[in-house]
Write a protein that holds these residues in place. Structure first.
Motif, PDB file in Angstrom:
ATOM      1  N   HIS A  26       0.851  -1.194   0.000  1.00 41.19           N
ATOM      2  CA  HIS A  26       0.000   0.000   0.000  1.00 41.19           C
ATOM      3  C   HIS A  26       0.882   1.238   0.000  1.00 41.19           C
ATOM      4  O   HIS A  26       1.775   1.360   0.825  1.00 41.19           O
ATOM      5  CB  HIS A  26      -0.874   0.039   1.267  1.00 41.19           C
ATOM      6  N   LYS A  93     -15.892  -2.425   0.058  1.00 41.40           N
ATOM      7  CA  LYS A  93     -15.355  -3.577   0.772  1.00 41.40           C
ATOM      8  C   LYS A  93     -15.855  -3.452   2.205  1.00 41.40           C
ATOM      9  O   LYS A  93     -15.421  -2.586   2.955  1.00 41.40           O
ATOM     10  CB  LYS A  93     -13.826  -3.526   0.710  1.00 41.40           C
ATOM     11  N   HIS A 133      -4.581  -1.376  -7.663  1.00 34.99           N
ATOM     12  CA  HIS A 133      -5.883  -0.731  -7.569  1.00 34.99           C
ATOM     13  C   HIS A 133      -5.821   0.477  -6.644  1.00 34.99           C
ATOM     14  O   HIS A 133      -4.912   0.623  -5.845  1.00 34.99           O
ATOM     15  CB  HIS A 133      -6.976  -1.719  -7.128  1.00 34.99           C
ATOM     16  N   GLU A 135      -7.601   2.784  -3.680  1.00 32.52           N
ATOM     17  CA  GLU A 135      -8.544   2.669  -2.568  1.00 32.52           C
ATOM     18  C   GLU A 135      -8.290   3.779  -1.568  1.00 32.52           C
ATOM     19  O   GLU A 135      -7.273   4.472  -1.637  1.00 32.52           O
ATOM     20  CB  GLU A 135      -8.452   1.293  -1.905  1.00 32.52           C
ATOM     21  N   GLU A 162      -2.661   0.136  -4.185  1.00 36.76           N
ATOM     22  CA  GLU A 162      -2.190  -1.150  -3.667  1.00 36.76           C
ATOM     23  C   GLU A 162      -1.633  -1.962  -4.824  1.00 36.76           C
ATOM     24  O   GLU A 162      -2.362  -2.311  -5.755  1.00 36.76           O
ATOM     25  CB  GLU A 162      -3.329  -1.910  -2.968  1.00 36.76           C
TER      26      GLU A 162
HETATM   27 MN    MN Z   1      -5.905  -2.758   0.554  1.00 32.85          MN
END
Ligand code: MN
Ligand code: ZN
Length: 493
Positions: A26, A93, A133, A135, A162
């Protein structure tokens, strides 16, 4: 895939074990504002002062994608030779935790904005990226205040990318090299400071081991590693722990699929949660956000912003500037250092000398409290000044040792090399009659050493140079002193 050979670990039973390692990293994007609101994040601010209805999940608040975050994310993808999806999607999520005010994290699930790409290690091995991705980050739960848990939502909603690799690595060294390269690239392209101490780079590792030639076995995840040292240590620990467990031959002791945490003080990993209580995140598309589209214009603009990357610079410093691989590595490890080095060379500094001064003296000064600079750019010594000093040492005006003193003063006061040399009287004495005088004085009373030199022990000359340099208060040119001593001893013999 050529994981064998390099990564083989021999167990107690003589079995050849192959570790299999993948990384999830991350990285916090350095945008001014958060991913879906206008809050301007800054590390270390008073808790809960950088929040708004969006990032604290007030009813009716709606997220709007920060276009700068998308641009940074695209630039990161391009730097890793990955494919940017023309259309991607944000998903929710879902999980419950006190630092997550919405009860879900906005992330990307089945349609990430980026797939493919990767990083080549020095060995030539290519570590493939599965995906990257975007986030949002969660807030921070603070557990060290007695019975209370405090929540700081400043970090909630900060943009992250990430990066997820394939399980292509087979040793802690490879994982470390991959991470180092990833961090260098993100720093070079200006999308993240990757400062692990501030939590802007965090790493999870997946580790399994299997006997050579056999199928892969159960994978164990170690989460929230916040230093390169801990990444390395936890991988090494997991490899040893898993091999030992398998070699008991007792299936009850075999590794389970689980998430573990690294206990830094004890140097071991410990179970955090097992497969049974694994989360079901119930991903679904976020209905508040439209699909993310990236067009060719955006991609080309970001491609145009990519600087020369560390690997290319390293190769150029070796081939064009004649640096050793080691020096080229030190000069390119951080972009500000590489830029500083290149400027010194551009204004006439000898490349090898510049690399030596920077590696040995300039970078060391950053840890000197008197110098009070946290980066090479903040130093009072600018590339021009260093080039000037290099020239003064190069043409013999000052000795290398005196040059160090000059640099110290330059770092403290910001004065120019020439002025410091003059003010400190460090100019090397090149006047041979003066040097001869010091030499004769030093020779008097040192007959044994002189005899030694005469007998062919040229090393003994060192014992004579010391007193001369002392008499000259370090100002004599050592090469001239040595020549004078040899000449006088020769004449008198
Ligand atoms: Mn993550
Ligand atoms: Zn906000």
């Amino acid at each position: 895939m050529s994981t064998a050979a390099a990564g083989v670990v021999s167990g107690q039973t003589g079995t050849r074990w192959i570790p299999v390692i993948g990384l999830e990293v991350h990285c916090q994007l350095d945008t001014r504002t958060k991913l879906f609101c206008g809050c301007e994040y800054s590390f270390g601010a008073e808790p809960n002062t950088i929040t708004c209805p969006v990032c604290t999940a007030q009813p009716g608040a709606l997220p709007v994608l920060n276009s700068a975050a998308l641009e940074y994310a695209v630039r990161a993808a391009l730097a890793l030779n990955a494919d940017v999806a023309p259309v991607s999607k944000f998903d929710r999520k879902n999980y419950f935790y006190c630092d997550l005010p919405k009860g879900y994290q906005i992330s990307q699930f089945d349609l990430p904005y980026c797939t493919g790409g990767g990083i080549q290690l020095a060995s030539g091995k290519f570590i493939r990226l599965t995906r990257i991705h975007m986030e949002e980050d969660a807030g921070k739960a603070i557990h060290d205040r007695g019975d209370a848990t405090l929540v700081d939502l400043n970090r909630a909603g900060v943009p992250l990318i990430e990066s997820v690799t394939e399980a292509d690595m087979c040793s802690a060294d490879e994982a470390h090299e991959y991470l180092t390269a990833l961090k260098e690239i993100f720093q070079y392209i200006g999308v993240s400071d990757c400062d692990m101490e501030k939590g802007s780079l965090r790493c999870d590792v997946n580790v399994s081991v299997h006997p050579e030639g056999e199928p892969w076995r159960t994978k164990v995840e170690v989460k929230n590693l916040n230093s390169f040292r801990n990444v390395r240590a936890s991988i090494q620990y997991e490899i040893a722990r898993q091999i030992e467990a398998y070699e008991t031959g007792d299936p009850a002791q075999y590794p389970e699929q689980e998430t573990r945490l690294f206990d830094v003080a004890a140097g071991v990993t410990r179970t955090m949660r097992s497969k049974e209580d694994a989360h079901d995140y119930r991903y679904f598309p976020d209905p508040d956000l439209p699909l993310v589209t990236v067009d060719a214009v955006l991609i080309e603009r970001q491609r145009g912003l990519l600087p020369e990357l560390p690997v290319a610079r390293r190769a150029r410093y070796e081939s064009e500037l004649g640096l050793s691989a080691y020096d080229a590595g030190v000069m390119t490890a951080a972009r500000d250092v590489a830029d500083f080095f290149e400027t010194v060379v551009r204004v006439g500094g000898d490349p090898k000398a510049a690399a030596n001064w920077i590696a040995n003296d300039v970078l060391r000064a950053l840890s000197d409290p008197d110098v009070a600079a946290s980066s090479i750019l903040e130093l009072l010594v600018k590339p021009n000044d260093l080039a000037e000093l290099i020239a003064l040492v190069g043409d013999g005006t000052v000795s290398k040792n005196a040059g160090r003193e000059v640099l110290d003063e330059m770092l403290r006061s910001g004065a120019r090399a020439k002025d410091v040399v003059q003010a400190m009287g460090l100019e090397q004495v090149q006047d041979t009659s003066q040097i001869d005088e010091w030499c004769r004085a030093a020779l008097a009373g040192r007959e044994a050493t002189v005899a030694d030199v005469r007998a062919g022990n040229l090393k003994a000359i060192g014992a004579l140079m010391g007193p001369v340099m002392q008499a000259s208060k370090g100002s004599a040119d050592p090469q001239l002193v040595r020549a004078a001593l040899l000449r006088i001893i020769g004449e008198e013999g």
